[in-house]
Design a protein around this motif. Sequence first.
Motif, PDB file in Angstrom:
ATOM      1  N   TYR A  43     175.642  71.345 108.231  1.00 49.74           N
ATOM      2  CA  TYR A  43     175.661  72.079 106.979  1.00 49.74           C
ATOM      3  C   TYR A  43     174.385  71.783 106.196  1.00 49.74           C
ATOM      4  CZ  TYR A  43     180.668  72.584 107.927  1.00 49.74           C
ATOM      5  OH  TYR A  43     181.883  72.867 108.487  1.00 49.74           O
ATOM      6  N   PRO A  44     173.492  72.772 106.056  1.00 47.12           N
ATOM      7  CA  PRO A  44     172.258  72.558 105.289  1.00 47.12           C
ATOM      8  C   PRO A  44     172.508  72.633 103.784  1.00 47.12           C
ATOM      9  CG  PRO A  44     172.296  74.790 106.136  1.00 47.12           C
ATOM     10  CD  PRO A  44     173.527  74.113 106.685  1.00 47.12           C
ATOM     11  N   VAL A  45     171.679  71.941 103.033  1.00 48.83           N
ATOM     12  CA  VAL A  45     171.744  71.951 101.580  1.00 48.83           C
ATOM     13  C   VAL A  45     170.424  72.502 101.057  1.00 48.83           C
ATOM     14  CG1 VAL A  45     172.053  70.595  99.476  1.00 48.83           C
ATOM     15  CG2 VAL A  45     173.275  69.955 101.572  1.00 48.83           C
ATOM     16  N   PHE A  46     170.501  73.507 100.187  1.00 51.91           N
ATOM     17  CA  PHE A  46     169.312  74.140  99.630  1.00 51.91           C
ATOM     18  C   PHE A  46     169.281  73.974  98.115  1.00 51.91           C
ATOM     19  CE2 PHE A  46     170.525  76.526 103.428  1.00 51.91           C
ATOM     20  CZ  PHE A  46     169.345  76.534 104.154  1.00 51.91           C
ATOM     21  N   THR A  47     168.100  74.035  97.561  1.00 49.91           N
ATOM     22  CA  THR A  47     167.964  74.099  96.114  1.00 49.91           C
ATOM     23  C   THR A  47     166.849  75.077  95.767  1.00 49.91           C
ATOM     24  OG1 THR A  47     167.858  72.768  94.086  1.00 49.91           O
ATOM     25  CG2 THR A  47     166.237  72.278  95.782  1.00 49.91           C
ATOM     26  N   TYR A  48     166.888  75.579  94.571  1.00 53.72           N
ATOM     27  CA  TYR A  48     165.876  76.529  94.097  1.00 53.72           C
ATOM     28  C   TYR A  48     164.911  75.784  93.187  1.00 53.72           C
ATOM     29  CZ  TYR A  48     163.857  80.651  91.817  1.00 53.72           C
ATOM     30  OH  TYR A  48     162.995  81.603  91.330  1.00 53.72           O
ATOM     31  N   LEU A  49     163.644  75.813  93.566  1.00 55.38           N
ATOM     32  CA  LEU A  49     162.608  75.169  92.762  1.00 55.38           C
ATOM     33  C   LEU A  49     161.788  76.248  92.055  1.00 55.38           C
ATOM     34  CD1 LEU A  49     161.384  72.369  95.221  1.00 55.38           C
ATOM     35  CD2 LEU A  49     163.089  72.218  93.395  1.00 55.38           C
ATOM     36  N   PRO A  50     161.839  76.304  90.744  1.00 56.53           N
ATOM     37  CA  PRO A  50     161.106  77.343  90.016  1.00 56.53           C
ATOM     38  C   PRO A  50     159.607  77.124  89.999  1.00 56.53           C
ATOM     39  CG  PRO A  50     162.184  75.857  88.479  1.00 56.53           C
ATOM     40  CD  PRO A  50     162.640  75.449  89.840  1.00 56.53           C
ATOM     41  N   TYR A  51     159.172  75.866  90.227  1.00 53.14           N
ATOM     42  CA  TYR A  51     157.738  75.553  90.156  1.00 53.14           C
ATOM     43  C   TYR A  51     157.337  74.743  91.382  1.00 53.14           C
ATOM     44  CZ  TYR A  51     158.822  76.732  85.329  1.00 53.14           C
ATOM     45  OH  TYR A  51     159.268  77.363  84.202  1.00 53.14           O
ATOM     46  N   THR A  52     156.501  75.358  92.221  1.00 56.90           N
ATOM     47  CA  THR A  52     155.913  74.691  93.383  1.00 56.90           C
ATOM     48  C   THR A  52     154.493  75.217  93.541  1.00 56.90           C
ATOM     49  OG1 THR A  52     156.403  76.310  95.130  1.00 56.90           O
ATOM     50  CG2 THR A  52     158.204  74.824  94.475  1.00 56.90           C
ATOM     51  N   ASN A  78     156.291  68.827  87.339  1.00 58.20           N
ATOM     52  CA  ASN A  78     154.993  69.450  87.601  1.00 58.20           C
ATOM     53  C   ASN A  78     155.181  70.959  87.659  1.00 58.20           C
ATOM     54  OD1 ASN A  78     152.475  70.304  88.497  1.00 58.20           O
ATOM     55  ND2 ASN A  78     152.252  68.635  89.970  1.00 58.20           N
ATOM     56  N   PHE A  79     154.550  71.672  86.728  1.00 57.82           N
ATOM     57  CA  PHE A  79     154.660  73.124  86.686  1.00 57.82           C
ATOM     58  C   PHE A  79     153.584  73.800  87.536  1.00 57.82           C
ATOM     59  CE2 PHE A  79     157.346  71.890  83.360  1.00 57.82           C
ATOM     60  CZ  PHE A  79     158.058  72.974  82.853  1.00 57.82           C
ATOM     61  N   TYR A  80     152.699  73.037  88.148  1.00 55.62           N
ATOM     62  CA  TYR A  80     151.668  73.544  89.055  1.00 55.62           C
ATOM     63  C   TYR A  80     150.849  74.675  88.425  1.00 55.62           C
ATOM     64  CZ  TYR A  80     154.084  70.703  92.484  1.00 55.62           C
ATOM     65  OH  TYR A  80     154.658  69.651  93.132  1.00 55.62           O
ATOM     66  N   ALA A 140     151.499  69.976  77.883  1.00 59.97           N
ATOM     67  CA  ALA A 140     150.989  70.857  78.938  1.00 59.97           C
ATOM     68  C   ALA A 140     150.111  70.093  79.914  1.00 59.97           C
ATOM     69  CB  ALA A 140     150.208  72.014  78.310  1.00 59.97           C
ATOM     70  N   SER A 141     149.312  69.169  79.405  1.00 59.49           N
ATOM     71  CA  SER A 141     148.455  68.367  80.275  1.00 59.49           C
ATOM     72  C   SER A 141     149.282  67.455  81.176  1.00 59.49           C
ATOM     73  CB  SER A 141     147.489  67.533  79.426  1.00 59.49           C
ATOM     74  OG  SER A 141     146.707  66.686  80.239  1.00 59.49           O
ATOM     75  N   ALA A 142     150.339  66.849  80.607  1.00 63.72           N
ATOM     76  CA  ALA A 142     151.176  65.920  81.382  1.00 63.72           C
ATOM     77  C   ALA A 142     152.003  66.647  82.436  1.00 63.72           C
ATOM     78  CB  ALA A 142     152.089  65.152  80.437  1.00 63.72           C
ATOM     79  N   LEU A 143     152.484  67.846  82.106  1.00 58.32           N
ATOM     80  CA  LEU A 143     153.360  68.576  83.026  1.00 58.32           C
ATOM     81  C   LEU A 143     152.622  69.652  83.821  1.00 58.32           C
ATOM     82  CD1 LEU A 143     156.565  69.005  80.822  1.00 58.32           C
ATOM     83  CD2 LEU A 143     156.031  67.215  82.489  1.00 58.32           C
ATOM     84  N   ASN A 144     151.332  69.778  83.572  1.00 53.37           N
ATOM     85  CA  ASN A 144     150.492  70.690  84.348  1.00 53.37           C
ATOM     86  C   ASN A 144     150.909  72.152  84.201  1.00 53.37           C
ATOM     87  OD1 ASN A 144     148.492  71.604  86.100  1.00 53.37           O
ATOM     88  ND2 ASN A 144     149.662  71.117  87.953  1.00 53.37           N
ATOM     89  N   PHE A 145     150.993  72.631  82.965  1.00 49.52           N
ATOM     90  CA  PHE A 145     151.184  74.058  82.756  1.00 49.52           C
ATOM     91  C   PHE A 145     150.136  74.572  81.776  1.00 49.52           C
ATOM     92  CE2 PHE A 145     154.207  72.256  79.592  1.00 49.52           C
ATOM     93  CZ  PHE A 145     153.803  72.898  78.432  1.00 49.52           C
ATOM     94  N   THR A 146     149.967  75.887  81.766  1.00 48.18           N
ATOM     95  CA  THR A 146     148.976  76.547  80.921  1.00 48.18           C
ATOM     96  C   THR A 146     149.673  77.216  79.744  1.00 48.18           C
ATOM     97  OG1 THR A 146     147.568  76.988  82.846  1.00 48.18           O
ATOM     98  CG2 THR A 146     147.153  78.280  80.856  1.00 48.18           C
ATOM     99  N   ILE A 147     149.139  77.004  78.562  1.00 52.83           N
ATOM    100  CA  ILE A 147     149.717  77.596  77.360  1.00 52.83           C
ATOM    101  C   ILE A 147     149.197  79.026  77.192  1.00 52.83           C
ATOM    102  CG2 ILE A 147     149.906  77.434  74.847  1.00 52.83           C
ATOM    103  CD1 ILE A 147     149.343  74.415  75.146  1.00 52.83           C
ATOM    104  N   TYR A 148     150.122  79.961  77.032  1.00 52.69           N
ATOM    105  CA  TYR A 148     149.730  81.328  76.710  1.00 52.69           C
ATOM    106  C   TYR A 148     150.432  81.723  75.416  1.00 52.69           C
ATOM    107  CZ  TYR A 148     149.333  86.392  76.720  1.00 52.69           C
ATOM    108  OH  TYR A 148     149.075  87.690  76.359  1.00 52.69           O
ATOM    109  N   VAL A 149     149.652  81.960  74.367  1.00 58.81           N
ATOM    110  CA  VAL A 149     150.215  82.346  73.071  1.00 58.81           C
ATOM    111  C   VAL A 149     150.439  83.850  73.074  1.00 58.81           C
ATOM    112  CG1 VAL A 149     149.904  82.335  70.574  1.00 58.81           C
ATOM    113  CG2 VAL A 149     149.027  80.426  71.951  1.00 58.81           C
ATOM    114  N   VAL A 150     151.681  84.248  73.001  1.00 54.14           N
ATOM    115  CA  VAL A 150     152.037  85.669  73.011  1.00 54.14           C
ATOM    116  C   VAL A 150     151.622  86.297  71.677  1.00 54.14           C
ATOM    117  CG1 VAL A 150     153.924  87.331  73.206  1.00 54.14           C
ATOM    118  CG2 VAL A 150     153.993  85.196  74.532  1.00 54.14           C
ATOM    119  N   PRO A 151     150.814  87.348  71.710  1.00 49.51           N
ATOM    120  CA  PRO A 151     150.386  87.980  70.454  1.00 49.51           C
ATOM    121  C   PRO A 151     151.578  88.524  69.677  1.00 49.51           C
ATOM    122  CG  PRO A 151     149.048  88.735  72.298  1.00 49.51           C
ATOM    123  CD  PRO A 151     150.198  87.982  72.882  1.00 49.51           C
ATOM    124  N   THR A 152     151.628  88.233  68.417  1.00 47.04           N
ATOM    125  CA  THR A 152     152.698  88.748  67.562  1.00 47.04           C
ATOM    126  C   THR A 152     152.197  88.815  66.125  1.00 47.04           C
ATOM    127  OG1 THR A 152     154.990  88.432  66.876  1.00 47.04           O
ATOM    128  CG2 THR A 152     153.676  86.461  67.143  1.00 47.04           C
TER     129      THR A 152
END
Length: 312
Positions: free
Chosen positions: A208-217, A250-252, A291-303
């Motif tokens: 029986y295999p076990v799977f998981t969903y990784l949103p960030y790789t 890690n948000f890669y 963002a630096s620690a978790l490795n993601f890029t900030i995008y400011v949504v125009p509003t």
Amino acid sequence: MGGHIALPYAGCYSLFCEPLGDTQQKRLPQRFTVMFTKVMLLPCFLIVLAECSNHEEKAAVGQAVGALLSVGAETSCSLIIVTNTNIDETLKLQELRHVWRKAVTMLEVEDDNQYTNTTHTLSLMVPVLRQVRRLSQCTLVLVVSHDSKFLAAFAEWSMKGRLLVWATRLMVVTRLALPQLQPLLTAYWTYSMMNAAFLSLNDVSSSYPVFTYLPYTPAGPQVVHVASWTPLLGVVVTEGHMLFPEKFSNFYGTRVNVTALPFAPFWEERKGLGNITLYSGTDYYTLAAIASALNFTIYVVPTSSWAEVRRR
């Protein structure tokens, strides 16, 4: 020590739970009976079970579930069982007895193939189960179902009722093939972003295999084979993985949308060379550090205003 709740579509047998308040009891339909006693805080596991087939498979599923529940779990953890069928017709209950050394809670949900009844039952059930989770030092939720509609309803109501937190381990046991699971994995926060894994019974072999969903790789969102269970070897974790991996270390480089408007000294904006917007302020610097620690890029949504944000 404990009590019994009889639901219109469910029966709940609990060895521990905090008493329901007078206001909550008044909201319960007349077919509810509430007999709860307040007891000590205990870790707990929550199991939602559907239907399995033959005797050998029930024994194997029971062994697999028991082994997976034991990985990284405290020996003092309590066990909550939620089922929509006779538990003895689903798996060999004795295979789990080494897990529930302190307390057991059982909830039985009638499987009448009516989506409306299922969602109604879950809407009544989840607030009670959340009380149990809040009394617990650790919680595991095990959903066993081969019905995508039931899995969707559980995902929806577990979020609405705030049943899960990150520390809550969620394991789904199902015969649904991976292509059938993909829409659920991507559509529901419960399965994509929470601490969730899937034990697949779709394989014709005894593995029986076990799977998981990784949103960030590095390759983007994907389903990963993290472990397997066999009668001979037990639980075998895939090299380089964990049974319940950390999803947000890690948000890669993924772009994370942020909504912000100038409000000194917390968030400030000015135009730099090339008409590029430069950001500063205490809130921005805090976010930039994260963002630096978790490795993601900030995008400011125009509003233009918070009213516009609320309309989105």
